[in-house]
Design a protein around this motif. Structure first.
Motif, PDB file in Angstrom:
ATOM      1  N   ASN A   1     -12.991 -17.828  71.961  1.00 40.30           N
ATOM      2  CA  ASN A   1     -13.249 -16.436  71.581  1.00 40.30           C
ATOM      3  C   ASN A   1     -14.654 -15.998  71.962  1.00 40.30           C
ATOM      4  O   ASN A   1     -14.867 -14.848  72.342  1.00 40.30           O
TER       5      ASN A   1
ATOM      6  N   GLN B   1     -15.371 -12.851  74.447  1.00 43.76           N
ATOM      7  CA  GLN B   1     -16.196 -11.732  73.996  1.00 43.76           C
ATOM      8  C   GLN B   1     -17.529 -11.656  74.736  1.00 43.76           C
ATOM      9  O   GLN B   1     -18.353 -10.793  74.431  1.00 43.76           O
TER      10      GLN B   1
ATOM     11  N   ASP C   1      -3.533  -4.742  82.893  1.00 43.38           N
ATOM     12  CA  ASP C   1      -4.757  -5.530  82.723  1.00 43.38           C
ATOM     13  C   ASP C   1      -5.013  -6.447  83.924  1.00 43.38           C
ATOM     14  O   ASP C   1      -6.121  -6.967  84.073  1.00 43.38           O
TER      15      ASP C   1
ATOM     16  N   SER D   1     -10.063 -11.243  77.035  1.00 47.74           N
ATOM     17  CA  SER D   1     -11.210 -10.362  76.822  1.00 47.74           C
ATOM     18  C   SER D   1     -10.797  -8.891  76.851  1.00 47.74           C
ATOM     19  O   SER D   1     -11.147  -8.110  75.959  1.00 47.74           O
ATOM     20  N   ILE D   2     -10.032  -8.528  77.834  1.00 48.90           N
ATOM     21  CA  ILE D   2      -9.608  -7.136  78.003  1.00 48.90           C
ATOM     22  C   ILE D   2      -8.633  -6.719  76.898  1.00 48.90           C
ATOM     23  O   ILE D   2      -8.804  -5.673  76.264  1.00 48.90           O
TER      24      ILE D   2
ATOM     25  N   ASP E   1      -8.056  -8.119  73.932  1.00 50.66           N
ATOM     26  CA  ASP E   1      -8.616  -8.144  72.584  1.00 50.66           C
ATOM     27  C   ASP E   1      -9.607  -6.997  72.376  1.00 50.66           C
ATOM     28  O   ASP E   1      -9.674  -6.427  71.288  1.00 50.66           O
ATOM     29  N   ALA E   2     -10.355  -6.639  73.407  1.00 51.19           N
ATOM     30  CA  ALA E   2     -11.272  -5.496  73.285  1.00 51.19           C
ATOM     31  C   ALA E   2     -10.485  -4.216  73.005  1.00 51.19           C
ATOM     32  O   ALA E   2     -10.891  -3.396  72.175  1.00 51.19           O
ATOM     33  N   ARG E   3      -9.355  -4.064  73.680  1.00 53.56           N
ATOM     34  CA  ARG E   3      -8.518  -2.884  73.450  1.00 53.56           C
ATOM     35  C   ARG E   3      -7.949  -2.919  72.031  1.00 53.56           C
ATOM     36  O   ARG E   3      -7.948  -1.911  71.335  1.00 53.56           O
TER      37      ARG E   3
ATOM     38  N   ARG F   1      -9.221  -4.417  69.449  1.00 55.86           N
ATOM     39  CA  ARG F   1     -10.320  -4.177  68.511  1.00 55.86           C
ATOM     40  C   ARG F   1     -10.621  -2.682  68.415  1.00 55.86           C
ATOM     41  O   ARG F   1     -10.813  -2.144  67.332  1.00 55.86           O
ATOM     42  N   GLU F   2     -10.635  -2.012  69.563  1.00 54.13           N
ATOM     43  CA  GLU F   2     -10.929  -0.579  69.591  1.00 54.13           C
ATOM     44  C   GLU F   2      -9.837   0.237  68.893  1.00 54.13           C
ATOM     45  O   GLU F   2     -10.133   1.161  68.131  1.00 54.13           O
TER      46      GLU F   2
ATOM     47  N   SER G   1     -11.335  -0.883  64.640  1.00 59.71           N
ATOM     48  CA  SER G   1     -12.603  -0.154  64.728  1.00 59.71           C
ATOM     49  C   SER G   1     -13.175   0.181  63.350  1.00 59.71           C
ATOM     50  O   SER G   1     -14.387   0.317  63.200  1.00 59.71           O
TER      51      SER G   1
ATOM     52  N   HIS H   1     -13.489 -11.523  65.297  1.00 56.34           N
ATOM     53  CA  HIS H   1     -14.196 -10.262  65.533  1.00 56.34           C
ATOM     54  C   HIS H   1     -15.546 -10.222  64.810  1.00 56.34           C
ATOM     55  O   HIS H   1     -16.251  -9.229  64.887  1.00 56.34           O
TER      56      HIS H   1
END
Length: 132
Positions: free
Chosen positions: A9, A13, A53, A106-107, A109-111, A113-114, A118, A126
């Protein structure tokens, strides 16, 4: 949460450099490498990776579009292709698969998270601190 989970992770990240991840991955035996790739595949699916992705993941992983993992991720259903990538056997292909699956995670999980985290969440990954 295991040390492996935290490391993967942190790589996804950008909290730890990929060079450390490759060094760690190369130090594993073939069976452990296969377990790591399957673990990453599972987490990419859980993070809701999508076919769109693929191009950015290939770019972030530093792979050419003609590398086997790049070709695989660009064809067919992403969950099936991630499984095919995770099962690549030659060492050189496993290294590429590792880099690509970290980029996909990475891609995705970032999406996630957003979109879903958020305003806060209970995902331990996170809340990882930066590695010093």
């Amino acid at each position: 949460m295991s040390e492996r989970d935290v490391l993967l992770n942190e790589l996804a990240q950008g909290l730890r450099p990929m060079s450390q991840g490759i060094e760690w991955f190369d130090g594993l035996g073939q069976e452990e490498q296969s377990e790591v790739l399957l673990f990453l595949r599972h987490h990419c699916v859980q993070a809701r990776a999508v076919a769109e992705d693929a191009p950015e993941s290939i770019r972030r992983a530093g792979l050419r579009p003609t590398h086997t993992p790049s070709v695989l991720i660009s064809r067919g259903r992403i969950d099936e292709q991630l499984g095919n990538i995770a099962c690549l056997a030659p060492l050189d292909e496993r290294r590429k698969a590792f880099r690509l699956l970290i980029a996909v995670l990475s891609i995705a999980d970032a999406r996630r998270r957003e979109r879903f985290c958020s305003d806060g969440c209970s995902h331990w990954w996170h809340r990882l601190p930066a590695v010093t």
